[in-house]
Design a protein around this motif. Structure first.
Motif, PDB file in Angstrom:
ATOM      1  N   ASP A  24       0.826  -1.213   0.000  1.00  0.00           N
ATOM      2  CA  ASP A  24       0.000   0.000   0.000  1.00  0.00           C
ATOM      3  C   ASP A  24       0.858   1.259   0.000  1.00  0.00           C
ATOM      4  O   ASP A  24       0.560   2.235  -0.708  1.00  0.00           O
ATOM      5  CB  ASP A  24      -0.943   0.001   1.205  1.00  0.00           C
ATOM      6  N   THR A  25       1.909   1.254   0.811  1.00  0.00           N
ATOM      7  CA  THR A  25       2.800   2.411   0.854  1.00  0.00           C
ATOM      8  C   THR A  25       3.491   2.612  -0.487  1.00  0.00           C
ATOM      9  O   THR A  25       3.555   3.733  -1.019  1.00  0.00           O
ATOM     10  CB  THR A  25       3.870   2.237   1.949  1.00  0.00           C
ATOM     11  N   MET A  26       3.991   1.523  -1.042  1.00  0.00           N
ATOM     12  CA  MET A  26       4.704   1.591  -2.320  1.00  0.00           C
ATOM     13  C   MET A  26       3.814   2.113  -3.433  1.00  0.00           C
ATOM     14  O   MET A  26       4.222   2.969  -4.222  1.00  0.00           O
ATOM     15  CB  MET A  26       5.234   0.194  -2.687  1.00  0.00           C
ATOM     16  N   THR A  27       2.602   1.619  -3.506  1.00  0.00           N
ATOM     17  CA  THR A  27       1.707   2.024  -4.598  1.00  0.00           C
ATOM     18  C   THR A  27       1.022   3.357  -4.347  1.00  0.00           C
ATOM     19  O   THR A  27       0.349   3.895  -5.230  1.00  0.00           O
ATOM     20  CB  THR A  27       0.655   0.938  -4.870  1.00  0.00           C
ATOM     21  N   PRO A  60       7.144  -7.114  -0.737  1.00  0.00           N
ATOM     22  CA  PRO A  60       6.562  -6.317   0.348  1.00  0.00           C
ATOM     23  C   PRO A  60       5.526  -7.117   1.135  1.00  0.00           C
ATOM     24  O   PRO A  60       5.197  -8.250   0.778  1.00  0.00           O
ATOM     25  CB  PRO A  60       5.896  -5.169  -0.408  1.00  0.00           C
ATOM     26  N   THR A  61       5.001  -6.525   2.165  1.00  0.00           N
ATOM     27  CA  THR A  61       3.859  -7.106   2.866  1.00  0.00           C
ATOM     28  C   THR A  61       2.584  -6.631   2.176  1.00  0.00           C
ATOM     29  O   THR A  61       2.580  -5.604   1.490  1.00  0.00           O
ATOM     30  CB  THR A  61       3.826  -6.681   4.342  1.00  0.00           C
ATOM     31  N   VAL A  62       1.512  -7.378   2.347  1.00  0.00           N
ATOM     32  CA  VAL A  62       0.213  -7.003   1.790  1.00  0.00           C
ATOM     33  C   VAL A  62      -0.849  -7.156   2.874  1.00  0.00           C
ATOM     34  O   VAL A  62      -0.644  -7.856   3.869  1.00  0.00           O
ATOM     35  CB  VAL A  62      -0.170  -7.875   0.567  1.00  0.00           C
ATOM     36  N   ASN A  63      -1.976  -6.518   2.656  1.00  0.00           N
ATOM     37  CA  ASN A  63      -3.073  -6.584   3.624  1.00  0.00           C
ATOM     38  C   ASN A  63      -4.346  -7.011   2.903  1.00  0.00           C
ATOM     39  O   ASN A  63      -4.891  -6.267   2.095  1.00  0.00           O
ATOM     40  CB  ASN A  63      -3.270  -5.222   4.297  1.00  0.00           C
ATOM     41  N   PHE A  64      -4.810  -8.215   3.197  1.00  0.00           N
ATOM     42  CA  PHE A  64      -6.035  -8.736   2.582  1.00  0.00           C
ATOM     43  C   PHE A  64      -7.275  -8.421   3.418  1.00  0.00           C
ATOM     44  O   PHE A  64      -8.380  -8.834   3.067  1.00  0.00           O
ATOM     45  CB  PHE A  64      -5.924 -10.248   2.396  1.00  0.00           C
ATOM     46  N   GLY A  65      -7.047  -7.704   4.525  1.00  0.00           N
ATOM     47  CA  GLY A  65      -8.163  -7.353   5.390  1.00  0.00           C
ATOM     48  C   GLY A  65      -7.963  -7.786   6.820  1.00  0.00           C
ATOM     49  O   GLY A  65      -8.753  -7.444   7.710  1.00  0.00           O
ATOM     50  N   ASN A  66      -6.869  -8.504   7.076  1.00  0.00           N
ATOM     51  CA  ASN A  66      -6.591  -8.993   8.430  1.00  0.00           C
ATOM     52  C   ASN A  66      -5.279  -8.453   8.981  1.00  0.00           C
ATOM     53  O   ASN A  66      -4.710  -9.015   9.914  1.00  0.00           O
ATOM     54  CB  ASN A  66      -6.519 -10.525   8.426  1.00  0.00           C
ATOM     55  N   GLY A  67      -4.782  -7.372   8.397  1.00  0.00           N
ATOM     56  CA  GLY A  67      -3.486  -6.844   8.811  1.00  0.00           C
ATOM     57  C   GLY A  67      -2.400  -7.258   7.836  1.00  0.00           C
ATOM     58  O   GLY A  67      -2.597  -8.119   6.981  1.00  0.00           O
ATOM     59  N   GLN A  82      -8.470  -0.523  -9.531  1.00  0.00           N
ATOM     60  CA  GLN A  82      -8.753   0.873  -9.218  1.00  0.00           C
ATOM     61  C   GLN A  82      -7.603   1.559  -8.485  1.00  0.00           C
ATOM     62  O   GLN A  82      -7.684   2.738  -8.140  1.00  0.00           O
ATOM     63  CB  GLN A  82     -10.017   0.967  -8.349  1.00  0.00           C
ATOM     64  N   ASN A  83      -6.518   0.828  -8.249  1.00  0.00           N
ATOM     65  CA  ASN A  83      -5.367   1.390  -7.552  1.00  0.00           C
ATOM     66  C   ASN A  83      -4.492   2.127  -8.576  1.00  0.00           C
ATOM     67  O   ASN A  83      -3.887   1.526  -9.453  1.00  0.00           O
ATOM     68  CB  ASN A  83      -4.561   0.264  -6.886  1.00  0.00           C
ATOM     69  N   SER A  84      -4.432   3.440  -8.475  1.00  0.00           N
ATOM     70  CA  SER A  84      -3.690   4.243  -9.457  1.00  0.00           C
ATOM     71  C   SER A  84      -2.190   3.969  -9.419  1.00  0.00           C
ATOM     72  O   SER A  84      -1.462   4.296 -10.358  1.00  0.00           O
ATOM     73  CB  SER A  84      -3.946   5.735  -9.212  1.00  0.00           C
ATOM     74  N   GLY A  85      -1.726   3.351  -8.332  1.00  0.00           N
ATOM     75  CA  GLY A  85      -0.304   3.020  -8.211  1.00  0.00           C
ATOM     76  C   GLY A  85       0.046   1.667  -8.798  1.00  0.00           C
ATOM     77  O   GLY A  85       1.214   1.256  -8.755  1.00  0.00           O
ATOM     78  N   VAL A  86      -0.953   0.974  -9.332  1.00  0.00           N
ATOM     79  CA  VAL A  86      -0.735  -0.334  -9.971  1.00  0.00           C
ATOM     80  C   VAL A  86      -0.994  -0.176 -11.456  1.00  0.00           C
ATOM     81  O   VAL A  86      -2.104   0.155 -11.870  1.00  0.00           O
ATOM     82  CB  VAL A  86      -1.656  -1.416  -9.369  1.00  0.00           C
ATOM     83  N   VAL A  87       0.032  -0.393 -12.265  1.00  0.00           N
ATOM     84  CA  VAL A  87      -0.048  -0.167 -13.703  1.00  0.00           C
ATOM     85  C   VAL A  87       0.122  -1.490 -14.448  1.00  0.00           C
ATOM     86  O   VAL A  87       1.079  -2.226 -14.202  1.00  0.00           O
ATOM     87  CB  VAL A  87       1.037   0.826 -14.176  1.00  0.00           C
TER      88      VAL A  87
END
Length: 418
Positions: free
Chosen positions: A175-178, A284-291, A237-242
């Protein structure tokens, strides 16, 4: 594994699957109990043997073969160009005429072992392997409790990024990266399966069980699997993902994107694109809704296999061992950038100071990667996984359909190969 090679491998797997199943009944019955150490007992090391090597590796390997022949004057080795990605197809055409030793990716081991195409590794050599090589590499060459090859390299996807646009801290979290930069991906194209199927593993699910050998062990049709599909859909819909696909390198050079996911094979090209601004990091780490949780990748192991029908098993096994030893792995890293599986070779200063190799080594532990499944039925996994990811990202699969699509996927990919 290079993207075009990966596609070629998947196609080859589908083409030869039926012929391999036919060959399975023709394999040597003694293969399950054969041992390189017992075979070698009292047997003179001699013979004319052939080895298939990927073209780009021939120059480095020929020098090592000459050293092997000098140490074993009664063994003559012929080095021929081959394709490791096509090992299954090429060996299965006519095992009696195929190379005695050949490069191959570990995920073909299940099919080749079931078809009686691979000479099993003896207990003494297995013990040495377990002592000298990292555990994930040993796991990669192990199928149904037996070892079927000698590992010489490990590879996984890593994150390449422009350090003038993103900091080392920025790229530790998706999330931070994108939000601070743009990441090039291929969610909507062929090959998304290899990069993004491990998202399900990142969220705690399994693909073919904990060891990748359980046909009924895929459990992504649960709430965690639905969360992954929801996350994939949001990336549209993430503008940081191309969506970049094959244009990733040119887009990285032009500044359209600031980072992308690829393997050690892209190192030289990224260096050309970014120059002194090139940087490499683990996923990186990712968050699917549980942290936040660690985003995982598949781990691939580069292997030397020995033909079950070789007329010179002792010499062939000796060559496979030599071409996967610490000294040869050092040469392969220096000449071709292959990240070693040998623990001592991994500790070499030139390996540790190489940013790409260091990131691959960080990715090679169980927290970051899962060894690519190698059971024969893996061939039925890739096409529907591509469709599942592509269509979810594009919005063709609606949220209300996620559970049904996952149920169908698990059912379809859990069938025994015919």
């Amino acid at each position: 594994m290079k993207k075009n090679v990966w596609k070629k491998l998947l196609l080859s797997s589908l083409i030869v699957s039926m012929s391999l199943m036919t060959l399975a009944g023709c394999g040597s019955k003694s293969s399950s109990s054969s041992s390189s150490s017992s075979t070698a007992g009292g047997t003179e090391m001699k013979g004319d043997i052939k080895v298939w090597i990927d073209t780009e590796h021939i120059a480095a390997i020929k020098s090592q073969v000459k050293k092997f022949e000098k140490a074993n004057p009664k063994i003559h080795v012929t080095v021929k160009s081959g394709s490791s990605a096509d090992a299954m197809k090429d060996v299965s055409k006519d095992p009696s005429k195929a190379a005695d030793v050949f490069m191959m990716p570990h995920d073909q081991i299940g099919q080749m072992a079931e078809a009686g195409l691979l000479y099993p590794v003896g207990k003494k050599d297995v013990a040495t392997m377990k002592k000298n090589d990292i555990q994930s590499a040993v796991d990669g060459v192990t199928y149904k409790g037996k070892v079927y090859g000698f590992p010489y390299g490990v590879e996984s996807q890593v994150l390449y990024y422009n350090k003038s646009k993103l900091s080392a801290e920025d790229v530790t979290n998706w999330d931070t990266m994108t939000s601070k930069g743009k990441l090039g991906t291929n969610f909507g194209d062929a090959g998304a399966n290899y990069i993004f199927a491990p998202l399900f593993l990142s969220n705690g699910d399994q693909i073919y069980g904990s060891n990748g050998e359980n046909l009924k062990g895929t459990n992504i049709n649960n709430d965690k699997g639905v969360q992954v599909l929801q996350w994939i859909a949001k990336q549209k819909q993430n503008s940081g993902v191309v969506q970049t696909s094959d244009a990733a390198l040119s887009n990285l050079q032009s500044g359209k994107i600031d980072a992308f996911l690829s393997g050690p094979w892209s190192k030289s090209d990224v260096k050309k694109a970014l120059g002194k601004n090139m940087a490499v990091a683990p996923y990186p780490t990712v968050n699917f809704g549980n942290g936040d949780t660690q985003m995982k990748a598949f781990l691939g192991v580069k292997v030397y296999g020995v033909n079950q029908q070789t007329k010179s098993p002792v010499a062939s096994i000796a060559l496979a061992k030599y071409l996967s030893n610490e000294a040869t792995q050092k040469v392969e890293f220096e000449k071709n950038g292959v990240v070693p599986t040998n623990k001592t070779a991994q500790a070499l200063p030139e390996v540790q100071k190489d940013e790409t190799a260091k990131s691959v080594l960080q990715m090679s532990d169980a927290n970051h990667t899962v060894v690519m499944p190698k059971l024969p039925e893996i061939i039925s996994f890739w096409p529907p996984m591509d469709s599942l990811i592509n269509d979810t990202y594009k919005g063709k699969i609606k949220p209300a359909q996620y559970q049904d699509k996952l149920n169908k996927f698990v059912k379809d990919t859990s069938k025994k190969a015919n």
